[in-house]
Design a protein around this motif. Structure first.
Motif, PDB file in Angstrom:
ATOM      1  N   ILE A 111      -5.456   2.671   1.961  1.00 58.43           N
ATOM      2  CA  ILE A 111      -6.110   2.537   0.653  1.00 58.43           C
ATOM      3  C   ILE A 111      -6.886   3.806   0.319  1.00 58.43           C
ATOM      4  O   ILE A 111      -6.805   4.325  -0.800  1.00 58.43           O
ATOM      5  CB  ILE A 111      -7.031   1.290   0.639  1.00 58.43           C
ATOM      6  CG1 ILE A 111      -6.166   0.026   0.582  1.00 58.43           C
ATOM      7  CG2 ILE A 111      -8.015   1.344  -0.530  1.00 58.43           C
ATOM      8  CD1 ILE A 111      -6.939  -1.268   0.761  1.00 58.43           C
ATOM      9  N   TYR A 158      -9.918   1.402 -10.497  1.00 58.50           N
ATOM     10  CA  TYR A 158     -11.093   0.588 -10.202  1.00 58.50           C
ATOM     11  C   TYR A 158     -11.996   0.520 -11.427  1.00 58.50           C
ATOM     12  O   TYR A 158     -12.074   1.480 -12.199  1.00 58.50           O
ATOM     13  CB  TYR A 158     -11.959   1.245  -9.127  1.00 58.50           C
ATOM     14  CG  TYR A 158     -11.423   1.311  -7.734  1.00 58.50           C
ATOM     15  CD1 TYR A 158     -11.766   0.344  -6.802  1.00 58.50           C
ATOM     16  CD2 TYR A 158     -10.648   2.384  -7.304  1.00 58.50           C
ATOM     17  CE1 TYR A 158     -11.319   0.424  -5.491  1.00 58.50           C
ATOM     18  CE2 TYR A 158     -10.204   2.463  -6.000  1.00 58.50           C
ATOM     19  CZ  TYR A 158     -10.538   1.492  -5.101  1.00 58.50           C
ATOM     20  OH  TYR A 158     -10.106   1.578  -3.807  1.00 58.50           O
ATOM     21  N   ILE A 192       2.414   2.510  -3.509  1.00 58.58           N
ATOM     22  CA  ILE A 192       1.548   3.055  -4.557  1.00 58.58           C
ATOM     23  C   ILE A 192       0.987   4.404  -4.122  1.00 58.58           C
ATOM     24  O   ILE A 192       0.925   4.709  -2.931  1.00 58.58           O
ATOM     25  CB  ILE A 192       0.388   2.102  -4.900  1.00 58.58           C
ATOM     26  CG1 ILE A 192      -0.533   1.903  -3.683  1.00 58.58           C
ATOM     27  CG2 ILE A 192       0.897   0.763  -5.415  1.00 58.58           C
ATOM     28  CD1 ILE A 192      -1.882   1.322  -3.994  1.00 58.58           C
ATOM     29  N   THR A 208      -1.707   5.591  -6.399  1.00 56.51           N
ATOM     30  CA  THR A 208      -2.871   5.658  -7.284  1.00 56.51           C
ATOM     31  C   THR A 208      -3.502   4.276  -7.380  1.00 56.51           C
ATOM     32  O   THR A 208      -2.799   3.272  -7.357  1.00 56.51           O
ATOM     33  CB  THR A 208      -2.434   6.127  -8.690  1.00 56.51           C
ATOM     34  OG1 THR A 208      -1.772   7.389  -8.572  1.00 56.51           O
ATOM     35  CG2 THR A 208      -3.614   6.262  -9.639  1.00 56.51           C
ATOM     36  N   MET A 209      -4.837   4.258  -7.499  1.00 58.25           N
ATOM     37  CA  MET A 209      -5.578   2.999  -7.662  1.00 58.25           C
ATOM     38  C   MET A 209      -6.525   3.118  -8.841  1.00 58.25           C
ATOM     39  O   MET A 209      -7.144   4.165  -9.047  1.00 58.25           O
ATOM     40  CB  MET A 209      -6.358   2.675  -6.391  1.00 58.25           C
ATOM     41  CG  MET A 209      -5.464   2.399  -5.198  1.00 58.25           C
ATOM     42  SD  MET A 209      -6.382   2.061  -3.686  1.00 58.25           S
ATOM     43  CE  MET A 209      -7.153   0.493  -4.088  1.00 58.25           C
ATOM     44  N   LYS A 224      -5.235   7.128  -1.287  1.00 53.90           N
ATOM     45  CA  LYS A 224      -4.672   7.110  -2.640  1.00 53.90           C
ATOM     46  C   LYS A 224      -5.538   7.898  -3.626  1.00 53.90           C
ATOM     47  O   LYS A 224      -6.733   8.103  -3.407  1.00 53.90           O
ATOM     48  CB  LYS A 224      -4.522   5.669  -3.146  1.00 53.90           C
ATOM     49  CG  LYS A 224      -3.782   4.739  -2.194  1.00 53.90           C
ATOM     50  CD  LYS A 224      -2.421   5.257  -1.820  1.00 53.90           C
ATOM     51  CE  LYS A 224      -1.752   4.350  -0.791  1.00 53.90           C
ATOM     52  NZ  LYS A 224      -0.504   4.912  -0.292  1.00 53.90           N
ATOM     53  N   TYR A 261     -15.478  -0.221  -7.469  1.00 52.75           N
ATOM     54  CA  TYR A 261     -15.440   1.054  -6.746  1.00 52.75           C
ATOM     55  C   TYR A 261     -16.692   1.223  -5.887  1.00 52.75           C
ATOM     56  O   TYR A 261     -16.601   1.639  -4.731  1.00 52.75           O
ATOM     57  CB  TYR A 261     -15.287   2.238  -7.705  1.00 52.75           C
ATOM     58  CG  TYR A 261     -15.204   3.542  -6.956  1.00 52.75           C
ATOM     59  CD1 TYR A 261     -14.043   3.900  -6.277  1.00 52.75           C
ATOM     60  CD2 TYR A 261     -16.289   4.406  -6.899  1.00 52.75           C
ATOM     61  CE1 TYR A 261     -13.963   5.077  -5.564  1.00 52.75           C
ATOM     62  CE2 TYR A 261     -16.218   5.585  -6.189  1.00 52.75           C
ATOM     63  CZ  TYR A 261     -15.052   5.919  -5.513  1.00 52.75           C
ATOM     64  OH  TYR A 261     -14.981   7.087  -4.810  1.00 52.75           O
ATOM     65  N   ILE A 283       0.840  -1.206   0.000  1.00 49.02           N
ATOM     66  CA  ILE A 283       0.000   0.000   0.000  1.00 49.02           C
ATOM     67  C   ILE A 283       0.873   1.254   0.000  1.00 49.02           C
ATOM     68  O   ILE A 283       0.575   2.223  -0.696  1.00 49.02           O
ATOM     69  CB  ILE A 283      -0.965  -0.002   1.214  1.00 49.02           C
ATOM     70  CG1 ILE A 283      -1.919  -1.196   1.157  1.00 49.02           C
ATOM     71  CG2 ILE A 283      -1.739   1.304   1.307  1.00 49.02           C
ATOM     72  CD1 ILE A 283      -2.836  -1.229  -0.025  1.00 49.02           C
ATOM     73  N   TYR A 289      -6.669  -2.360  -9.088  1.00 48.55           N
ATOM     74  CA  TYR A 289      -7.450  -3.059  -8.076  1.00 48.55           C
ATOM     75  C   TYR A 289      -8.458  -4.008  -8.713  1.00 48.55           C
ATOM     76  O   TYR A 289      -8.669  -5.108  -8.253  1.00 48.55           O
ATOM     77  CB  TYR A 289      -8.155  -2.015  -7.199  1.00 48.55           C
ATOM     78  CG  TYR A 289      -8.928  -2.590  -6.049  1.00 48.55           C
ATOM     79  CD1 TYR A 289      -8.299  -2.854  -4.844  1.00 48.55           C
ATOM     80  CD2 TYR A 289     -10.291  -2.853  -6.155  1.00 48.55           C
ATOM     81  CE1 TYR A 289      -9.000  -3.377  -3.768  1.00 48.55           C
ATOM     82  CE2 TYR A 289     -10.992  -3.376  -5.090  1.00 48.55           C
ATOM     83  CZ  TYR A 289     -10.355  -3.633  -3.903  1.00 48.55           C
ATOM     84  OH  TYR A 289     -11.053  -4.153  -2.850  1.00 48.55           O
ATOM     85  N   TRP A 315      -1.873   0.743  -8.506  1.00 48.91           N
ATOM     86  CA  TRP A 315      -2.479  -0.563  -8.254  1.00 48.91           C
ATOM     87  C   TRP A 315      -3.724  -0.711  -9.105  1.00 48.91           C
ATOM     88  O   TRP A 315      -4.680   0.045  -8.967  1.00 48.91           O
ATOM     89  CB  TRP A 315      -2.830  -0.691  -6.779  1.00 48.91           C
ATOM     90  CG  TRP A 315      -3.439  -2.012  -6.376  1.00 48.91           C
ATOM     91  CD1 TRP A 315      -3.502  -3.174  -7.077  1.00 48.91           C
ATOM     92  CD2 TRP A 315      -4.077  -2.293  -5.124  1.00 48.91           C
ATOM     93  NE1 TRP A 315      -4.134  -4.159  -6.351  1.00 48.91           N
ATOM     94  CE2 TRP A 315      -4.491  -3.640  -5.146  1.00 48.91           C
ATOM     95  CE3 TRP A 315      -4.318  -1.532  -3.983  1.00 48.91           C
ATOM     96  CZ2 TRP A 315      -5.159  -4.237  -4.071  1.00 48.91           C
ATOM     97  CZ3 TRP A 315      -4.978  -2.127  -2.925  1.00 48.91           C
ATOM     98  CH2 TRP A 315      -5.392  -3.472  -2.972  1.00 48.91           C
ATOM     99  N   LYS A 371      -7.710   7.969  -6.771  1.00 47.46           N
ATOM    100  CA  LYS A 371      -8.544   6.897  -7.322  1.00 47.46           C
ATOM    101  C   LYS A 371      -9.107   7.296  -8.678  1.00 47.46           C
ATOM    102  O   LYS A 371      -9.634   8.396  -8.844  1.00 47.46           O
ATOM    103  CB  LYS A 371      -9.692   6.578  -6.357  1.00 47.46           C
ATOM    104  CG  LYS A 371      -9.203   6.055  -5.021  1.00 47.46           C
ATOM    105  CD  LYS A 371     -10.345   5.813  -4.066  1.00 47.46           C
ATOM    106  CE  LYS A 371      -9.803   5.326  -2.725  1.00 47.46           C
ATOM    107  NZ  LYS A 371     -10.894   5.063  -1.792  1.00 47.46           N
TER     108      LYS A 371
END
Length: 180
Positions: free
Chosen positions: A74, A46, A41, A43-44, A77, A51, A38, A117, A115, A79
């Motif tokens: 989490i 989805y 990173i 940025t994530m 980040k 999401y 975690i 996700y 990531w 998103k």
């Protein structure tokens, strides 16, 4: 340049979730050091369904302090939600077109890795577009028999190079591959 990392649990028979979307078979061991991932990173990515389910998830008061820390990490980040439907959300940016261009733009920005996700449809899209740089696949010691497979409807062969393995006390084996 940032890398797009698919970090995902799979059953021994290659499923990312059971027939009814269940993920209760996933193991989280202390020795997995998921918090270090975690921290690596900023940025994530989805899909909209993932999401909606997890992007703003808040654990209840009975949740362990370690899991609360994980969720706080989490939620800190940037998103991005890839969807056919635009939506206003103060916690995420919705991307409705130009996936390849948007990913290239984000990878060029400074900072930490990204990531991927999920969910399953977004992962399939990223695989088929060749947008995943690192596959970090944790194989869990369970056979589901059916469910949502990680690799389905591939447009072609994917060349990967094994760069790391970890074996955890639970029997989970983490395989890290780089795209060739």
């Amino acid at each position: 340049m940032k890398k797009v990392i698919l970090n995902l649990a799979v059953s021994l028979d290659g499923f990312i979730e059971g027939t009814n979307g269940e993920i209760d078979w996933c193991i989280m061991d202390d020795d997995m050091n998921f918090n270090a991932f975690i921290e690596s990173i900023d940025t994530m990515f989805y899909g909209r369904v993932s999401y909606d389910a997890w992007g703003n998830y808040q654990p209840d008061e009975n949740t362990s302090p370690a899991e609360k820390t994980m969720w706080n990490g989490i939620h800190s980040k940037n998103k991005f939600v890839f969807s056919h439907h635009d939506k206003r959300d103060q916690n995420a940016t919705f991307v409705t077109s130009g996936i390849t261009d948007k990913v290239a733009e984000l990878k060029q920005q400074g900072g930490k890795d990204i990531w991927l996700y999920g969910g399953a449809n977004l992962i399939k899209t990223f695989i088929n577009l060749g947008l995943i740089d690192i596959y970090k696949i944790s194989v869990h010691p369970v056979v589901l028999g059916s469910g949502k497979p990680l690799f389905e409807d591939l447009k072609g062969r994917i060349g990967l190079k094994l760069i790391n393995t970890n074996i955890f006390k639970s029997g989970v084996v983490e395989l890290t591959y780089e795209s060739e």
